[in-house]
Design a protein around this motif. Structure first.
Motif, PDB file in Angstrom:
ATOM      1  N   ASP A  73     -27.578   2.597  26.690  1.00  0.00           N
ATOM      2  CA  ASP A  73     -27.069   3.851  26.408  1.00  0.00           C
ATOM      3  C   ASP A  73     -27.518   5.030  26.606  1.00  0.00           C
ATOM      4  O   ASP A  73     -28.755   5.244  27.200  1.00  0.00           O
ATOM      5  CB  ASP A  73     -27.121   3.621  24.812  1.00  0.00           C
ATOM      6  CG  ASP A  73     -26.666   2.657  24.099  1.00  0.00           C
ATOM      7  OD1 ASP A  73     -25.632   2.022  24.653  1.00  0.00           O
ATOM      8  OD2 ASP A  73     -27.055   2.097  22.949  1.00  0.00           O
ATOM      9  N   ASN A  74     -26.830   6.243  26.739  1.00  0.00           N
ATOM     10  CA  ASN A  74     -27.129   7.593  27.217  1.00  0.00           C
ATOM     11  C   ASN A  74     -27.855   7.587  28.548  1.00  0.00           C
ATOM     12  O   ASN A  74     -28.775   8.252  28.789  1.00  0.00           O
ATOM     13  CB  ASN A  74     -28.579   8.009  26.112  1.00  0.00           C
ATOM     14  CG  ASN A  74     -28.105   8.096  24.902  1.00  0.00           C
ATOM     15  OD1 ASN A  74     -27.271   9.349  24.186  1.00  0.00           O
ATOM     16  ND2 ASN A  74     -28.314   7.155  24.008  1.00  0.00           N
ATOM     17  N   VAL A  75     -27.199   6.895  29.518  1.00  0.00           N
ATOM     18  CA  VAL A  75     -27.713   6.730  30.876  1.00  0.00           C
ATOM     19  C   VAL A  75     -26.679   7.786  31.483  1.00  0.00           C
ATOM     20  O   VAL A  75     -25.420   8.233  31.327  1.00  0.00           O
ATOM     21  CB  VAL A  75     -27.096   5.404  31.382  1.00  0.00           C
ATOM     22  CG1 VAL A  75     -27.236   5.401  33.004  1.00  0.00           C
ATOM     23  CG2 VAL A  75     -28.172   4.222  31.168  1.00  0.00           C
ATOM     24  N   ILE A  76     -27.223   8.477  32.728  1.00  0.00           N
ATOM     25  CA  ILE A  76     -26.479   9.642  33.296  1.00  0.00           C
ATOM     26  C   ILE A  76     -26.599   9.230  34.859  1.00  0.00           C
ATOM     27  O   ILE A  76     -27.600   8.975  35.389  1.00  0.00           O
ATOM     28  CB  ILE A  76     -27.134  11.137  33.184  1.00  0.00           C
ATOM     29  CG1 ILE A  76     -26.962  11.450  31.812  1.00  0.00           C
ATOM     30  CG2 ILE A  76     -26.456  11.905  34.132  1.00  0.00           C
ATOM     31  CD1 ILE A  76     -27.525  12.778  31.482  1.00  0.00           C
ATOM     32  N   LEU A  77     -25.437   9.057  35.451  1.00  0.00           N
ATOM     33  CA  LEU A  77     -25.402   8.779  36.854  1.00  0.00           C
ATOM     34  C   LEU A  77     -24.780  10.010  37.482  1.00  0.00           C
ATOM     35  O   LEU A  77     -23.631  10.379  37.265  1.00  0.00           O
ATOM     36  CB  LEU A  77     -24.532   7.572  37.292  1.00  0.00           C
ATOM     37  CG  LEU A  77     -24.881   5.998  36.741  1.00  0.00           C
ATOM     38  CD1 LEU A  77     -23.883   5.170  37.500  1.00  0.00           C
ATOM     39  CD2 LEU A  77     -26.180   5.861  36.937  1.00  0.00           C
ATOM     40  N   ILE A  78     -25.555  10.795  38.337  1.00  0.00           N
ATOM     41  CA  ILE A  78     -25.029  12.162  38.686  1.00  0.00           C
ATOM     42  C   ILE A  78     -24.160  11.706  39.855  1.00  0.00           C
ATOM     43  O   ILE A  78     -24.177  10.469  40.539  1.00  0.00           O
ATOM     44  CB  ILE A  78     -26.386  12.908  38.994  1.00  0.00           C
ATOM     45  CG1 ILE A  78     -27.078  13.128  37.683  1.00  0.00           C
ATOM     46  CG2 ILE A  78     -26.029  14.185  39.627  1.00  0.00           C
ATOM     47  CD1 ILE A  78     -28.470  13.882  37.965  1.00  0.00           C
ATOM     48  N   GLY A 137     -32.335   0.605  31.577  1.00  0.00           N
ATOM     49  CA  GLY A 137     -32.560   0.606  30.221  1.00  0.00           C
ATOM     50  C   GLY A 137     -32.116   2.090  29.631  1.00  0.00           C
ATOM     51  O   GLY A 137     -31.302   2.891  30.335  1.00  0.00           O
ATOM     52  N   ASP A 138     -31.972   2.294  28.601  1.00  0.00           N
ATOM     53  CA  ASP A 138     -31.569   3.518  27.923  1.00  0.00           C
ATOM     54  C   ASP A 138     -32.149   4.890  28.198  1.00  0.00           C
ATOM     55  O   ASP A 138     -33.234   4.613  28.675  1.00  0.00           O
ATOM     56  CB  ASP A 138     -31.976   3.355  26.465  1.00  0.00           C
ATOM     57  CG  ASP A 138     -31.168   2.324  25.575  1.00  0.00           C
ATOM     58  OD1 ASP A 138     -30.281   1.716  26.138  1.00  0.00           O
ATOM     59  OD2 ASP A 138     -31.586   2.002  24.287  1.00  0.00           O
ATOM     60  N   PHE A 139     -31.438   5.855  28.428  1.00  0.00           N
ATOM     61  CA  PHE A 139     -31.839   7.170  28.802  1.00  0.00           C
ATOM     62  C   PHE A 139     -32.192   7.176  30.261  1.00  0.00           C
ATOM     63  O   PHE A 139     -33.026   8.138  30.594  1.00  0.00           O
ATOM     64  CB  PHE A 139     -32.735   7.708  27.896  1.00  0.00           C
ATOM     65  CG  PHE A 139     -32.435   8.045  26.378  1.00  0.00           C
ATOM     66  CD1 PHE A 139     -31.812   9.337  26.141  1.00  0.00           C
ATOM     67  CD2 PHE A 139     -32.565   7.063  25.499  1.00  0.00           C
ATOM     68  CE1 PHE A 139     -31.339   9.498  24.844  1.00  0.00           C
ATOM     69  CE2 PHE A 139     -32.234   7.297  24.161  1.00  0.00           C
ATOM     70  CZ  PHE A 139     -31.731   8.586  24.029  1.00  0.00           C
ATOM     71  N   VAL A 140     -31.862   6.145  31.091  1.00  0.00           N
ATOM     72  CA  VAL A 140     -32.233   6.424  32.554  1.00  0.00           C
ATOM     73  C   VAL A 140     -31.296   7.467  33.182  1.00  0.00           C
ATOM     74  O   VAL A 140     -30.222   7.648  32.715  1.00  0.00           O
ATOM     75  CB  VAL A 140     -31.838   5.178  33.167  1.00  0.00           C
ATOM     76  CG1 VAL A 140     -31.934   5.332  34.647  1.00  0.00           C
ATOM     77  CG2 VAL A 140     -33.023   4.107  32.726  1.00  0.00           C
ATOM     78  N   ILE A 141     -31.765   8.256  33.935  1.00  0.00           N
ATOM     79  CA  ILE A 141     -30.967   9.145  34.808  1.00  0.00           C
ATOM     80  C   ILE A 141     -31.265   8.853  36.407  1.00  0.00           C
ATOM     81  O   ILE A 141     -32.306   8.460  36.901  1.00  0.00           O
ATOM     82  CB  ILE A 141     -31.482  10.539  34.727  1.00  0.00           C
ATOM     83  CG1 ILE A 141     -31.413  11.087  33.117  1.00  0.00           C
ATOM     84  CG2 ILE A 141     -30.810  11.722  35.603  1.00  0.00           C
ATOM     85  CD1 ILE A 141     -31.781  12.468  32.972  1.00  0.00           C
ATOM     86  N   VAL A 142     -29.923   8.614  37.044  1.00  0.00           N
ATOM     87  CA  VAL A 142     -30.185   8.605  38.677  1.00  0.00           C
ATOM     88  C   VAL A 142     -29.444   9.653  39.019  1.00  0.00           C
ATOM     89  O   VAL A 142     -28.389  10.051  38.915  1.00  0.00           O
ATOM     90  CB  VAL A 142     -29.195   7.098  38.838  1.00  0.00           C
ATOM     91  CG1 VAL A 142     -29.427   6.585  40.142  1.00  0.00           C
ATOM     92  CG2 VAL A 142     -29.754   5.912  38.029  1.00  0.00           C
TER      93      VAL A 142
END
Length: 265
Positions: free
Chosen positions: A128-133, A145-150
């Motif tokens: 959840d709350n993942v961001i793929l830029i 996992g949760d809150f990962v930013i790529v």
């Protein structure tokens, strides 16, 4: 509430659309698709395969969800894609169904942001709350996992694990597992430290952050072997659930090596 389907859209017989679903111009929805309440397909969206989408998702033009795995072993088996609630999926983003060898399921959590041309490969499990830029790519079988930013244009190698609250810098090539709360950078990516900005933004206390920093310094110091430092860290910080999350992540069986610092911490 009713379902809104634009006259130019094609919705196959058998597709299940919940109340409040909006299907915009030139969208295509396959016969095995299930879409939850208040989800909106803007225009030119393709949803195919055995794909289930939850509630209140916003899916933008030319996204393709549920397409076949980009894997030569796939022979048309009825595998699945599951997407949670409240995601924003932007233009040209792609998410593939799973493979039989990988368990048959690609699973994407809720409240994520998947920017332009980002890709979730077959058999990935994304929290959840993942961001793929923009143009971030996940190879097959990745676990996030949760809150990962790529970061933008970064790529995560197949079978790689990325722990919760980790940050992957733009253009990084990630071929090793990333610890929870870690921050990695480079080609190939190496561990730069903890994702301190993300931890502060998400409300982690100063005490928790200081504990994580102390544990990080002990774990990745020069003295002794890595296994010795791992056990020392586990004993010293046994009362910290955040530190133990890192320890358990490292101890878990994994198919990829661990992403480590390039220099002294």
């Amino acid at each position: 509430m009713s379902v809104e389907i634009h006259p130019t859209a094609i919705v196959a017989k058998g597709a299940e659309l919940a109340d409040g679903v909006s299907v915009g111009p030139f969208c295509i929805v396959g016969e095995r698709v299930k879409i939850g309440p208040d989800t909106r397909l803007k225009s030119h969206v393709v949803v195919e395969g055995s794909t289930t989408i939850g509630a209140r998702n916003e899916i933008h033009a030319f996204a393709v969800l549920g397409g076949p795995p980009q894997h030569t072993a796939y022979k048309g088996e009825d595998t699945r894609l599951e997407i949670g609630d409240d995601n924003i999926i932007r233009e040209h983003a792609t998410m593939n169904i799973g493979t039989v060898a990988g368990g048959g399921l690609t699973k994407v959590g809720s409240k994520g942001l998947y920017m332009i041309e980002s890709h979730v490969g077959h058999d990935c499990v994304v929290g959840d709350n993942v961001i793929l830029i923009k143009q971030a790519t996940l190879g097959g079988h990745c676990l996030l996992g949760d809150f990962v930013i790529v970061g933008g244009l970064a790529a995560v190698h197949q079978f790689t694990r990325v722990g919760p609250h980790a940050m992957i810098g733009g253009l990084a090539a990630v071929v090793k597992d990333v610890i929870p709360y870690g921050s990695v950078w480079g080609n190939h990516a190496h561990l730069e430290g903890l994702n301190l900005v993300g931890l502060k933004r998400r409300g982690f206390s100063r005490e928790t952050i200081n504990t994580l920093r102390a544990a990080y310094r002990l774990l990745f110091a020069d003295e002794g072997t890595f296994q010795e430092r791992l056990e020392d860290t586990a004993r010293t910080f046994a009362d910290s659930p955040e530190v133990m999350e890192i320890i358990n992540f490292i101890r878990a069986d994994a198919s990829r090596p661990l992403c480590l610092p390039e220099r002294e911490v």
